[in-house]
Design a protein around this motif. Structure first.
Motif, PDB file in Angstrom:
ATOM      1  N   ALA A  68       0.820  -1.215   0.000  1.00 60.96           N
ATOM      2  CA  ALA A  68       0.000   0.000   0.000  1.00 60.96           C
ATOM      3  C   ALA A  68       0.852   1.262   0.000  1.00 60.96           C
ATOM      4  O   ALA A  68       0.303   2.373   0.025  1.00 60.96           O
ATOM      5  N   GLY A  69       2.142   1.102  -0.009  1.00 63.31           N
ATOM      6  CA  GLY A  69       3.024   2.279  -0.055  1.00 63.31           C
ATOM      7  C   GLY A  69       2.985   3.111   1.212  1.00 63.31           C
ATOM      8  O   GLY A  69       3.240   4.330   1.181  1.00 63.31           O
ATOM      9  N   VAL A  70       2.704   2.449   2.332  1.00 61.64           N
ATOM     10  CA  VAL A  70       2.545   3.204   3.575  1.00 61.64           C
ATOM     11  C   VAL A  70       3.837   3.881   4.041  1.00 61.64           C
ATOM     12  O   VAL A  70       3.805   5.056   4.447  1.00 61.64           O
ATOM     13  N   PHE A  73       4.237   7.024   2.197  1.00 63.89           N
ATOM     14  CA  PHE A  73       3.181   7.984   2.562  1.00 63.89           C
ATOM     15  C   PHE A  73       3.469   8.597   3.926  1.00 63.89           C
ATOM     16  O   PHE A  73       3.325   9.809   4.127  1.00 63.89           O
ATOM     17  N   LEU A  74       3.889   7.773   4.890  1.00 69.30           N
ATOM     18  CA  LEU A  74       4.153   8.312   6.233  1.00 69.30           C
ATOM     19  C   LEU A  74       5.387   9.209   6.242  1.00 69.30           C
ATOM     20  O   LEU A  74       5.477  10.141   7.052  1.00 69.30           O
ATOM     21  N   PHE A  76       6.057  11.259   3.881  1.00 67.90           N
ATOM     22  CA  PHE A  76       5.461  12.527   3.440  1.00 67.90           C
ATOM     23  C   PHE A  76       4.623  13.162   4.550  1.00 67.90           C
ATOM     24  O   PHE A  76       4.776  14.348   4.875  1.00 67.90           O
ATOM     25  N   LEU A  77       3.750  12.349   5.174  1.00 66.21           N
ATOM     26  CA  LEU A  77       2.841  12.903   6.192  1.00 66.21           C
ATOM     27  C   LEU A  77       3.636  13.452   7.378  1.00 66.21           C
ATOM     28  O   LEU A  77       3.343  14.536   7.893  1.00 66.21           O
ATOM     29  N   GLN A  80       5.181  16.853   7.141  1.00 60.90           N
ATOM     30  CA  GLN A  80       4.296  18.010   7.280  1.00 60.90           C
ATOM     31  C   GLN A  80       3.661  18.098   8.668  1.00 60.90           C
ATOM     32  O   GLN A  80       2.843  18.973   8.913  1.00 60.90           O
ATOM     33  N   LYS A 144       1.301   2.462  14.905  1.00 64.13           N
ATOM     34  CA  LYS A 144       0.377   1.348  14.633  1.00 64.13           C
ATOM     35  C   LYS A 144      -0.920   1.881  14.027  1.00 64.13           C
ATOM     36  O   LYS A 144      -1.384   1.395  12.985  1.00 64.13           O
ATOM     37  N   GLY A 145      -1.476   2.904  14.650  1.00 66.84           N
ATOM     38  CA  GLY A 145      -2.719   3.464  14.145  1.00 66.84           C
ATOM     39  C   GLY A 145      -2.555   4.039  12.750  1.00 66.84           C
ATOM     40  O   GLY A 145      -3.397   3.835  11.868  1.00 66.84           O
ATOM     41  N   GLN A 146      -1.451   4.737  12.520  1.00 67.21           N
ATOM     42  CA  GLN A 146      -1.257   5.366  11.210  1.00 67.21           C
ATOM     43  C   GLN A 146      -0.928   4.345  10.129  1.00 67.21           C
ATOM     44  O   GLN A 146      -1.350   4.501   8.980  1.00 67.21           O
ATOM     45  N   LEU A 148      -1.988   1.247  10.081  1.00 69.51           N
ATOM     46  CA  LEU A 148      -3.240   0.546   9.764  1.00 69.51           C
ATOM     47  C   LEU A 148      -4.157   1.425   8.923  1.00 69.51           C
ATOM     48  O   LEU A 148      -4.720   0.977   7.912  1.00 69.51           O
ATOM     49  N   GLN A 149      -4.285   2.701   9.322  1.00 67.63           N
ATOM     50  CA  GLN A 149      -5.185   3.587   8.564  1.00 67.63           C
ATOM     51  C   GLN A 149      -4.633   3.847   7.164  1.00 67.63           C
ATOM     52  O   GLN A 149      -5.385   3.863   6.186  1.00 67.63           O
ATOM     53  N   GLY A 150      -3.315   4.050   7.088  1.00 69.57           N
ATOM     54  CA  GLY A 150      -2.702   4.280   5.779  1.00 69.57           C
ATOM     55  C   GLY A 150      -2.902   3.095   4.849  1.00 69.57           C
ATOM     56  O   GLY A 150      -3.050   3.258   3.629  1.00 69.57           O
TER      57      GLY A 150
END
Lengths: 179, 520
Positions: A68-70, A73-74, A76-77, A80, A144-146, A148-150
Motif C-alpha cells: 500500500a506504499g505506507v 506515505f508516512l 510525506f505525512l 508536514q 500502529k494506528g497510522q 493501519l489507517q494508511g
C-alpha cells in the motif's frame, strides 16, 4: 484524397465542441507517480518499512502496508506534521534500531520475527485513552494506528477488499471549497 | 438610502433561522446577516475515494487542531482557525468548533432532540447550586410542542419527569436482542432507557425547514458573507439601531439599520459580538458562566460474545438507545450533583487500536469481533460557574480586524466524579448483560468539543446577575435580544438544540407582539 475519408481505427471519447467549457479527466498523483521519500534517513526508513510490514502484513491475498506504499506515505505525512510528531517518529525509529543492536547485534531490519516481537513488547500493553508516557510506546501506538489507517485507506487495499465487502469502498462525501 | 428593517437577525442557524421563520410569517420585515457563504448542495459536494484525497484521508496535519470532528472529506465546512483565531491558557485548552455557512451548525448537527425539564429550569430548587432559570418547563412546553413536528422528531413516550415526552413520530421499532439485554440489565438496577429522539428526514436544517418559509413570506432579506463587526447604538436613546458589518469577499465596510436586533450568531460568537459592541453588560456577568456538556466518547467498548467469529443469529445486533439522567433526581446519591446521560449502540467493529496486538494476530481478532461491538458515550452536565468565562483578547484579531475571544474553561471535581461514576456504572451494566468489556475509560473530551457550548449571556430575573430577562431580552437595552445557547442558565445532559429552537420561537413571538403594540 480519393475515395472515402479514412476513419480512425478506434473511436476516441466524444470530444466536446470547442466553444463549450470542457471538463477534463484529471488523474490523481498517486495513480501516476511515486512519492520521493525525503524526510526520514535511509536507516530510519528501513525501520519504518520493517515495522509497517510487521504491523500490517499481507494476509490472504489482501495487500499489507508495504504494497500500500505506507512507508513512503508516512514519510510525506510526517514531514508536514508537528515537531512533536516528527520527534516521536524519528526518535522511535532510531530507538528500534538501537534496541535491535544492543539486544541482537543487528539493525531492526535484520531482526527475526521473534526478536522483533521482543522489541515490540510495548505494543502488547493494554490500550489507554491517553497517549503512553513512555516515548517508545507512544511512538509505537501512534505508528500502529497510522500504518493501519494508511493501509486500509490505500487504493491497493480498497481495490481488493471492496470486491468482498461493499462497505470497504473508501467512498465518502467530499466537500469542496465553499465560496 | 437603505431601508430600516423591523428586525435585524444576526446568524442563520437554528436560533436565527427560527427567529426569521417566526417573525417573517407574522409580517415582521426582517434582515438576516450571516458571516458565511450559502451552500450549493449540487456544486459543493461530490463522492470521492479516500485514496484520491491529497492526505489519504488523514487530512492536512495541523489544519484543525481543535476540531476532532473534521476529516479530510469535510475540511472545507469548518471555520478556518487561522482566519478566526481565539486564545486560551495552554493549561486549559478549549476546543471551539465553528461553521461559518448559511444555516450554521444546523447543516451538520447530530439531530438529537431532547426537552429540558424542571430538573434543569429549577435546578437550584433541587440541589441549591447555581441559579434557576427565569422560566419553568410549563413556559417552554407549548413551544417544544410546535418545534418537534416542524423538525419531525421521532421518539418513544416514557413518562419520565426528567425527560419530558413530546409530540413525536412514534418510534415503536423492535430492539435487537443485544439492546434488549442491555436495557434489561439497566432496568434491574432502576436505570431508565428509551429510544433515541431525533429530527428525521433527509435533511433537518435551518436552510430547509426554516428559511424557505421565511423567504416565501416576502418579509425576509437574507444577506450572506456579512461578518458583523459590532452592533450600533443610538446615543440619544441608548437603543440599538443596527450593525456594522464587513463584506467577507470585498472587505467593504457596511451598516444595516433596524428597530430591533436579535442575535443568534451561536453561543460564543453572540457574546463576542456584544462584548465588542460594549453593550448589555451593566451586570458584569456577560461572558461568564460558560459551560457545555462533557463527553466521554466510547466510555465502554464491549463485545457481544455470541457474535464472535460471525456466529451471531439475525436480530442480535443493530439499534441502540439512550439512558436519560438517573442520578440525583430524588436524593443526593453520589459524590457529585446533577447527572449524565448515555447514548448506546449495538453493532460495528471495535477500532483495531483497542487490541494490544499487531500483524496477523490483530487481524484475526478484528475479524473475530467484526460487527460484534456494543459501544456507548456518556454526556454529562457541566456546572455553570462564574470563573469559566470568555473575554476579548486585546492582542488578537481575526482576518477582518475584529477582536478575538480568550476562553477560560476548566472542568471541576464534580464533572470528573460524574465521569468516573458513568464508567463504573456502564462497565457493570455491560458485564451484567453478558458482554465482554474490551476497554473502558473516563477521560472527558476537552471543554467545547461536544459543540454544546452554553451560557455567557444568561437569562435571569435579576439585572444585577444576568444579561437577559425571561424573553431573551437585554435587561439594559430593551430592543436587543439574544436567542441562542448563550442565554442558557443551566444545560443538563440533554443536547441543547431543541431548547434553543423553542426559546427562539418564544422570544420571536414576544418581539412580534411588542412591535405590534408599539412597545419596541
Amino acid at each position: 484524397m480519393s475515395g472515402a475519408e479514412q476513419q480512425p481505427a478506434t473511436p476516441k471519447a466524444a470530444r466536446a465542441p470547442i466553444d463549450e467549457t470542457p471538463t477534463l479527466q484529471i488523474a490523481t498523483t498517486d495513480s501516476a507517480a511515486e512519492t520521493v521519500e525525503h524526510y526520514f534517513s535511509e536507516s530510519q526508513f528501513q525501520v519504518l518499512e520493517r515495522l509497517s510490514d510487521i504491523i500490517a502484513p499481507p494476509i490472504s491475498g489482501v495487500p499489507g502496508a508495504l504494497a500500500a506504499g505506507v512507508p513512503a506515505f508516512l514519510d510525506f505525512l510526517t514531514s508536514q506534521s508537528s515537531a512533536h510528531i516528527q520527534n516521536l517518529y524519528r526518535d522511535g525509529l532510531d530507538a528500534l534500531n538501537h534496541q535491535a543492536q544492543s539486544r541482537f547485534k543487528t539493525d531492526f531490519k535484520g531482526t527475526t520475527a521473534s526478536q522483533a516481537d521482543e522489541i515490540l513488547a510495548p505494543l502488547r500493553k493494554p490500550w489507554t485513552y491517553e497517549a503512553p508516557a513512555e516515548p517508545l510506546q507512544a511512538f509505537l501506538v501512534l505508528a500502529k494506528g497510522q500504518i493501519l489507517q494508511g493501509t486500509v485507506n490505500s487504493r491497493e487495499w480498497i481495490s481488493v477488499v471492496s470486491k468482498r465487502d461493499r462497505r470497504a469502498s473508501g467512498l465518502g462525501t467530499y466537500w469542496h471549497t465553499i465560496d | 438610502m437603505s431601508p430600516t428593517y423591523d428586525v435585524l437577525i444576526i446568524g442563520s442557524g437554528a436560533s436565527g433561522g427560527m427567529a426569521a421563520y417566526t417573525l417573517a410569517q407574522k409580517g415582521v420585515n426582517c434582515l438576516m446577516l450571516d458571516a458565511g457563504p450559502e451552500v450549493d448542495f449540487t456544486r459543493d459536494r461530490s463522492l470521492k475515494r479516500v485514496y484520491d484525497l491529497p492526505y489519504r484521508g488523514f487530512g492536512r496535519p495541523g489544519q484543525f487542531p481543535h476540531v476532532t470532528q473534521a476529516s479530510e472529506f469535510t475540511a472545507n465546512v469548518w471555520a478556518d482557525e487561522k482566519q478566526n483565531p481565539y486564545t486560551y491558557d495552554p493549561n486549559d485548552p478549549y476546543y471551539w468548533v465553528r461553521i461559518r455557512l448559511v444555516g450554521g451548525k444546523s447543516l451538520f448537527w447530530g439531530r438529537a432532540s431532547w426537552r429540558l425539564s424542571d430538573y434543569e429550569f429549577k435546578c437550584k430548587d433541587h440541589d441549591d447550586f447555581g441559579d434557576n432559570w427565569p422560566i419553568g418547563y410549563s413556559d417552554l412546553a407549548p413551544y417544544y410542542d410546535r418545534v418537534e413536528p416542524l423538525f419531525r422528531v421521532s421518539g418513544r413516550k416514557e413518562g419520565l419527569p426528567q425527560l419530558p415526552d413530546g409530540v413525536f413520530i412514534e418510534d415503536n421499532s423492535v430492539d435487537s436482542e443485544s439492546v434488549k439485554r442491555f436495557v434489561k440489565s439497566c432496568a434491574a438496577v432502576g436505570i431508565p432507557t428509551t429510544k433515541g429522539r431525533r429530527a428525521t428526514g433527509q435533511f433537518a436544517s435551518s436552510v430547509n425547514l426554516l428559511l424557505p418559509d421565511a423567504l416565501a413570506s416576502g418579509n425576509l432579506t437574507l444577506v450572506s458573507n456579512a461578518v458583523v463587526r459590532n452592533i450600533t447604538v443610538d446615543r440619544n436613546t441608548g437603543l440599538v439601531n443596527g450593525a456594522n458589518f464587513v463584506d467577507r469577499r470585498s472587505k467593504r465596510e457596511m451598516h444595516a439599520k433596524a428597530r430591533v436586533v436579535m442575535v443568534g450568531a451561536s453561543c460564543l460568537e453572540s457574546t463576542r459580538l456584544l462584548l465588542n459592541s460594549g453593550i448589555a453588560n451593566s451586570s458584569g456577568v456577560l461572558g461568564h458562566y460558560l459551560f457545555d456538556e462533557f463527553y466521554v466518547k466510547n466510555i465502554v467498548q464491549a463485545i457481544v460474545p455470541e457474535l464472535r467469529n460471525g456466529s451471531g443469529r439475525h436480530g442480535v445486533i443493530r439499534g441502540g438507545g439512550y439512558i436519560p439522567r438517573f442520578r440525583n433526581l430524588k436524593t443526593r446519591e453520589k459524590n457529585f450533583i446533577r447527572g449524565y446521560a448515555v447514548d448506546f449502540g449495538s453493532g460495528g467493529t471495535p477500532d483495531p487500536t483497542y487490541f494490544p496486538l499487531y500483524g496477523e494476530a490483530l487481524q484475526k481478532e478484528v475479524n473475530a469481533c467484526k460487527e460484534a461491538g456494543f459501544e456507548m458515550t456518556a454526556m454529562g452536565e457541566v456546572l455553570p460557574r462564574f470563573e469559566n468565562h470568555v473575554r476579548i483578547d486585546p492582542n488578537v484579531q481575526d482576518a477582518f480586524g475584529i477582536p478575538a475571544l480568550h476562553i477560560q474553561a476548566r472542568y471541576s471535581d464534580n464533572e470528573h466524579a460524574m465521569a468516573r461514576d458513568a464508567m463504573d456504572t456502564l462497565d457493570e451494566r455491560c458485564r451484567a448483560a453478558g458482554f465482554e468489556v474490551l476497554v473502558k475509560h473516563s477521560q472527558m473530551v476537552p471543554p467545547g468539543e461536544s459543540i454544546h457550548e452554553l451560557g455567557t449571556c444568561r437569562m435571569g430575573d435579576d439585572p444585577k446577575t444576568s444579561v437577559l430577562n425571561k424573553w431573551n431580552q437585554s435587561h439594559d437595552v430593551k430592543n436587543l435580544f439574544v436567542v441562542d445557547g448563550s442565554s442558557f442558565v443551566s444545560g443538563g445532559s440533554q443536547n441543547p438544540t431543541l431548547t434553543i429552537l423553542a426559546l427562539s420561537m418564544r422570544s420571536s413571538e414576544y418581539v412580534a407582539a411588542q412591535l405590534r403594540s408599539g412597545n419596541l
